[in-house]
Design a protein around this motif. Structure first.
Motif, PDB file in Angstrom:
ATOM      1  N   ALA A 267       0.977  -1.351  -0.104  1.00  0.00           N
ATOM      2  CA  ALA A 267      -0.075  -0.049  -0.008  1.00  0.00           C
ATOM      3  C   ALA A 267       0.899   1.349   0.029  1.00  0.00           C
ATOM      4  CB  ALA A 267      -0.798  -0.108   1.226  1.00  0.00           C
ATOM      5  N   THR A 268       1.900   1.193   0.586  1.00  0.00           N
ATOM      6  CA  THR A 268       2.709   2.315   0.578  1.00  0.00           C
ATOM      7  C   THR A 268       3.453   2.480  -0.638  1.00  0.00           C
ATOM      8  OG1 THR A 268       3.448   1.812   3.019  1.00  0.00           O
ATOM      9  CG2 THR A 268       4.904   3.176   1.767  1.00  0.00           C
ATOM     10  N   GLY A 269       3.650   1.254  -1.380  1.00  0.00           N
ATOM     11  CA  GLY A 269       4.402   1.496  -2.778  1.00  0.00           C
ATOM     12  C   GLY A 269       3.055   2.299  -3.656  1.00  0.00           C
ATOM     13  N   ILE A 270       2.005   1.840  -3.634  1.00  0.00           N
ATOM     14  CA  ILE A 270       1.088   2.574  -4.345  1.00  0.00           C
ATOM     15  C   ILE A 270       1.029   4.066  -4.057  1.00  0.00           C
ATOM     16  CG2 ILE A 270      -1.577   2.880  -4.900  1.00  0.00           C
ATOM     17  CD1 ILE A 270      -1.359  -0.334  -4.299  1.00  0.00           C
ATOM     18  N   VAL A 271       0.927   4.504  -2.726  1.00  0.00           N
ATOM     19  CA  VAL A 271       0.997   5.916  -2.452  1.00  0.00           C
ATOM     20  C   VAL A 271       2.275   6.609  -3.276  1.00  0.00           C
ATOM     21  CG1 VAL A 271       1.097   7.630  -0.437  1.00  0.00           C
ATOM     22  CG2 VAL A 271      -0.283   5.542  -0.447  1.00  0.00           C
ATOM     23  N   VAL A 272       3.353   5.945  -2.980  1.00  0.00           N
ATOM     24  CA  VAL A 272       4.674   6.435  -3.412  1.00  0.00           C
ATOM     25  C   VAL A 272       4.699   6.811  -4.886  1.00  0.00           C
ATOM     26  CG1 VAL A 272       7.302   6.183  -3.775  1.00  0.00           C
ATOM     27  CG2 VAL A 272       6.191   5.787  -1.479  1.00  0.00           C
ATOM     28  N   SER A 273       4.114   5.886  -5.497  1.00  0.00           N
ATOM     29  CA  SER A 273       4.258   5.510  -7.090  1.00  0.00           C
ATOM     30  C   SER A 273       3.273   6.753  -7.624  1.00  0.00           C
ATOM     31  CB  SER A 273       3.652   4.290  -7.611  1.00  0.00           C
ATOM     32  OG  SER A 273       2.271   4.003  -7.271  1.00  0.00           O
ATOM     33  N   GLN A 274       2.198   7.076  -6.965  1.00  0.00           N
ATOM     34  CA  GLN A 274       1.318   8.210  -7.276  1.00  0.00           C
ATOM     35  C   GLN A 274       2.016   9.624  -7.319  1.00  0.00           C
ATOM     36  OE1 GLN A 274      -2.952   7.795  -7.139  1.00  0.00           O
ATOM     37  NE2 GLN A 274      -2.468   5.944  -5.797  1.00  0.00           N
ATOM     38  N   ALA A 275       2.612   9.610  -6.005  1.00  0.00           N
ATOM     39  CA  ALA A 275       3.534  10.778  -6.018  1.00  0.00           C
ATOM     40  C   ALA A 275       4.579  11.231  -6.757  1.00  0.00           C
ATOM     41  CB  ALA A 275       4.154  10.774  -4.458  1.00  0.00           C
ATOM     42  N   ILE A 276       5.316   9.912  -7.341  1.00  0.00           N
ATOM     43  CA  ILE A 276       6.471  10.012  -8.390  1.00  0.00           C
ATOM     44  C   ILE A 276       5.812  10.660  -9.575  1.00  0.00           C
ATOM     45  CG2 ILE A 276       7.828   8.574  -9.823  1.00  0.00           C
ATOM     46  CD1 ILE A 276       8.471   7.067  -7.328  1.00  0.00           C
ATOM     47  N   MET A 277       4.681  10.103 -10.059  1.00  0.00           N
ATOM     48  CA  MET A 277       4.047  10.305 -11.323  1.00  0.00           C
ATOM     49  C   MET A 277       3.561  12.102 -11.353  1.00  0.00           C
ATOM     50  SD  MET A 277       0.618   8.762 -13.254  1.00  0.00           S
ATOM     51  CE  MET A 277       1.654   7.384 -13.949  1.00  0.00           C
ATOM     52  N   LEU A 278       3.528  12.654 -10.034  1.00  0.00           N
ATOM     53  CA  LEU A 278       3.187  14.046 -10.116  1.00  0.00           C
ATOM     54  C   LEU A 278       4.453  14.661 -10.545  1.00  0.00           C
ATOM     55  CD1 LEU A 278       1.140  14.196  -6.770  1.00  0.00           C
ATOM     56  CD2 LEU A 278       0.486  15.141  -9.061  1.00  0.00           C
ATOM     57  N   PHE A 279       5.669  14.163 -10.527  1.00  0.00           N
ATOM     58  CA  PHE A 279       6.693  14.969 -10.930  1.00  0.00           C
ATOM     59  C   PHE A 279       7.145  14.449 -12.284  1.00  0.00           C
ATOM     60  CE2 PHE A 279       6.855  14.917  -6.233  1.00  0.00           C
ATOM     61  CZ  PHE A 279       7.192  16.159  -6.132  1.00  0.00           C
ATOM     62  N   SER A 280       6.489  13.776 -12.986  1.00  0.00           N
ATOM     63  CA  SER A 280       6.830  13.335 -14.313  1.00  0.00           C
ATOM     64  C   SER A 280       6.704  14.319 -15.274  1.00  0.00           C
ATOM     65  CB  SER A 280       6.044  12.126 -14.640  1.00  0.00           C
ATOM     66  OG  SER A 280       4.822  12.417 -14.983  1.00  0.00           O
ATOM     67  N   PRO A 281       6.089  15.472 -15.051  1.00  0.00           N
ATOM     68  CA  PRO A 281       5.979  16.277 -16.267  1.00  0.00           C
ATOM     69  C   PRO A 281       7.336  17.126 -16.372  1.00  0.00           C
ATOM     70  CG  PRO A 281       4.083  16.701 -15.065  1.00  0.00           C
ATOM     71  CD  PRO A 281       4.879  15.676 -14.156  1.00  0.00           C
ATOM     72  N   GLU A 282       7.964  17.415 -15.218  1.00  0.00           N
ATOM     73  CA  GLU A 282       9.407  17.769 -15.239  1.00  0.00           C
ATOM     74  C   GLU A 282      10.551  16.665 -15.717  1.00  0.00           C
ATOM     75  OE1 GLU A 282       7.350  18.190 -12.585  1.00  0.00           O
ATOM     76  OE2 GLU A 282       6.712  20.299 -13.285  1.00  0.00           O
ATOM     77  N   LEU A 283      10.197  15.410 -15.409  1.00  0.00           N
ATOM     78  CA  LEU A 283      11.018  14.595 -15.878  1.00  0.00           C
ATOM     79  C   LEU A 283      10.499  13.245 -16.091  1.00  0.00           C
ATOM     80  CD1 LEU A 283      14.273  13.847 -15.921  1.00  0.00           C
ATOM     81  CD2 LEU A 283      13.916  12.966 -13.651  1.00  0.00           C
ATOM     82  N   PRO A 284      10.201  13.237 -17.536  1.00  0.00           N
ATOM     83  CA  PRO A 284       9.136  12.060 -17.959  1.00  0.00           C
ATOM     84  C   PRO A 284       9.871  10.598 -17.706  1.00  0.00           C
ATOM     85  CG  PRO A 284       9.386  13.840 -19.622  1.00  0.00           C
ATOM     86  CD  PRO A 284      10.385  14.301 -18.448  1.00  0.00           C
ATOM     87  N   MET A 285      11.172  10.379 -17.761  1.00  0.00           N
ATOM     88  CA  MET A 285      11.765   9.281 -17.459  1.00  0.00           C
ATOM     89  C   MET A 285      11.146   8.649 -16.082  1.00  0.00           C
ATOM     90  SD  MET A 285      13.156   8.299 -20.078  1.00  0.00           S
ATOM     91  CE  MET A 285      13.954   6.612 -19.241  1.00  0.00           C
ATOM     92  N   LEU A 286      10.750   9.607 -15.316  1.00  0.00           N
ATOM     93  CA  LEU A 286      10.109   9.017 -13.996  1.00  0.00           C
ATOM     94  C   LEU A 286       8.889   7.967 -14.063  1.00  0.00           C
ATOM     95  CD1 LEU A 286      10.581  12.064 -11.574  1.00  0.00           C
ATOM     96  CD2 LEU A 286      11.690  10.004 -11.434  1.00  0.00           C
TER      97      LEU A 286
END
Length: 378
Positions: A267-286
């Motif tokens: 469940a923690t991994g799912i929360v972290v993954s959605q947080a990471i995607m929020l930063f993908s506009p600045e760094l698409p490779m994320l």
């Protein structure tokens, strides 16, 4: 072992069927000239039918031989997928999916206990993991495969493919599955009563699954709008997501005796993954890293939650599984609904922020379930 492989294949076909509109979303929307949100409603509607039918259908079918029930429910799913090739309108497709959804809850409720009885020499968590590996296979191969077929042959071909795989499951099940009836125990004929830790676990399941499907239902639009990745990368991204599910399944097997800890970590991994995607506009490779984390987490979560629920009601495995399937699908339907509303009115970023909020609430709810379990065992 081959009987467990049949259950795994059945789980693969069943779970992929529920998720098919996710992998085929652009093709269905384009061909039927409808919005992404209306395609997402095909997932929501399917899930809510499961919510309404899982517990009553599980109780009503307890007297039926497990082999017969497995083959019947698989046949319903197979027929629905096969007939989709003749569907040329939205409501026809919705009707076919409603037909398939009717037996979905009872299918998943019987799967875990049937697997344990088929392989009594295995630890229950390992037998369950074998059967539920079909879910990981749906994520690993089913959704990417459907997306690939949909891109090249159209969305109807994606459904038809799983009609063929369902037919294969029926043949192998007829040949290899053993007949088996449930013991006529009175305590097993109803849902587990006054099992407050189980109810708390069901509530946690509702929250964490809602968090996942709030974003995952619309993963392709999110990747396109936030990460700005080309549509041609969709199949590969879904494959990376799914292949990571193999790692999640392996972790679930290694941590089979620690189902609660596994569920919390996932469940923690799912929360972290959605947080990471929020930063993908600045760094698409994320986005590629995100697919790895998210895919690993959801595969481990599904097995962890199922094993945890059975541990909380060991003498009521099917009834507890029916409750789990109900809340799981309520989470699927609710998540798809909220994610679609956020996408339509506030944009892709808002979808992820809502998923994060629900995910944090889910992590907090784990502590409630553990406190209730500790009090019950005191």
């Amino acid at each position: 072992m081959r009987a467990l492989l049949v259950l795994m294949l059945g789980a693969f076909v069943s779970q992929t069927t529920e998720y098919l509109p996710i992998g085929l979303l652009p093709q269905i929307a384009g061909d039927l000239q409808i919005s992404h949100t209306r395609v997402g409603a095909l997932v929501t509607g399917y899930a809510w039918i499961v919510v309404l039918t899982a517990i009553p259908f599980t109780l009503l079918t307890r007297h039926i031989d497990r082999r017969t029930l497995f083959l019947t429910l698989t046949g319903v799913i197979t027929l629905s997928n096969g007939l989709a090739i003749f569907a040329h309108g939205y409501w026809t497709l919705a009707l076919l999916r409603s037909f398939a959804a009717l037996g979905h809850g009872a299918f998943w409720a019987l799967l875990a206990s049937y697997a344990v009885k088929i392989a009594p020499q295995m630890p229950p968590a390992r037998a369950t993991a074998w059967a539920f590996a079909g879910i990981s296979a749906a994520i690993v191969g089913g959704i990417p495969l459907a997306a690939y077929v949909g891109q090249h042959l159209g969305w109807q071909a994606g459904f038809a493919l799983f009609g063929l795989l369902g037919s294969l499951t029926l043949v192998l099940g007829y040949l290899w599955l053993p007949a088996m009836k449930l013991a006529p125990q009175s305590e097993a004929t109803s849902t587990a009563r006054r099992n407050w830790p189980l109810y708390a676990a069901a509530f946690t399941t509702l929250l964490v699954v809602s968090s996942h499907f709030n974003g995952y239902t619309y993963i392709l639009p999110l990747l396109s709008e936030l990460a700005r990745l080309p549509v041609s990368d969709n199949s590969l991204l879904l494959l990376v997501f799914g292949a990571s599910g193999i790692l999640g399944t392996l972790l679930a097997g290694l941590l089979g005796k620690r189902s609660l800890q596994l569920a919390i970590a996932a469940a923690t991994g799912i929360v972290v993954s959605q947080a990471i995607m929020l930063f993908s506009p600045e760094l698409p490779m994320l986005a590629w890293l995100d697919m790895v984390i998210w895919g690993t987490a959801i595969s481990a979560l599904i097995i962890g939650l199922q094993s945890w629920v059975i541990e909380l009601a060991p003498h009521n495995a099917e009834a507890a599984s029916a409750l789990y399937v109900t809340t799981f699908n309520l989470g699927i339907g609710g998540g798809a609904l909220t994610g679609g509303a956020m996408l339509a009115h506030f944009g892709a970023g808002a979808v992820l922020w809502l998923g994060l909020a629900i995910g944090v609430a889910a992590l907090a709810s784990f502590f409630l379930a553990t406190k209730l379990a500790a009090r019950a065992n005191a």
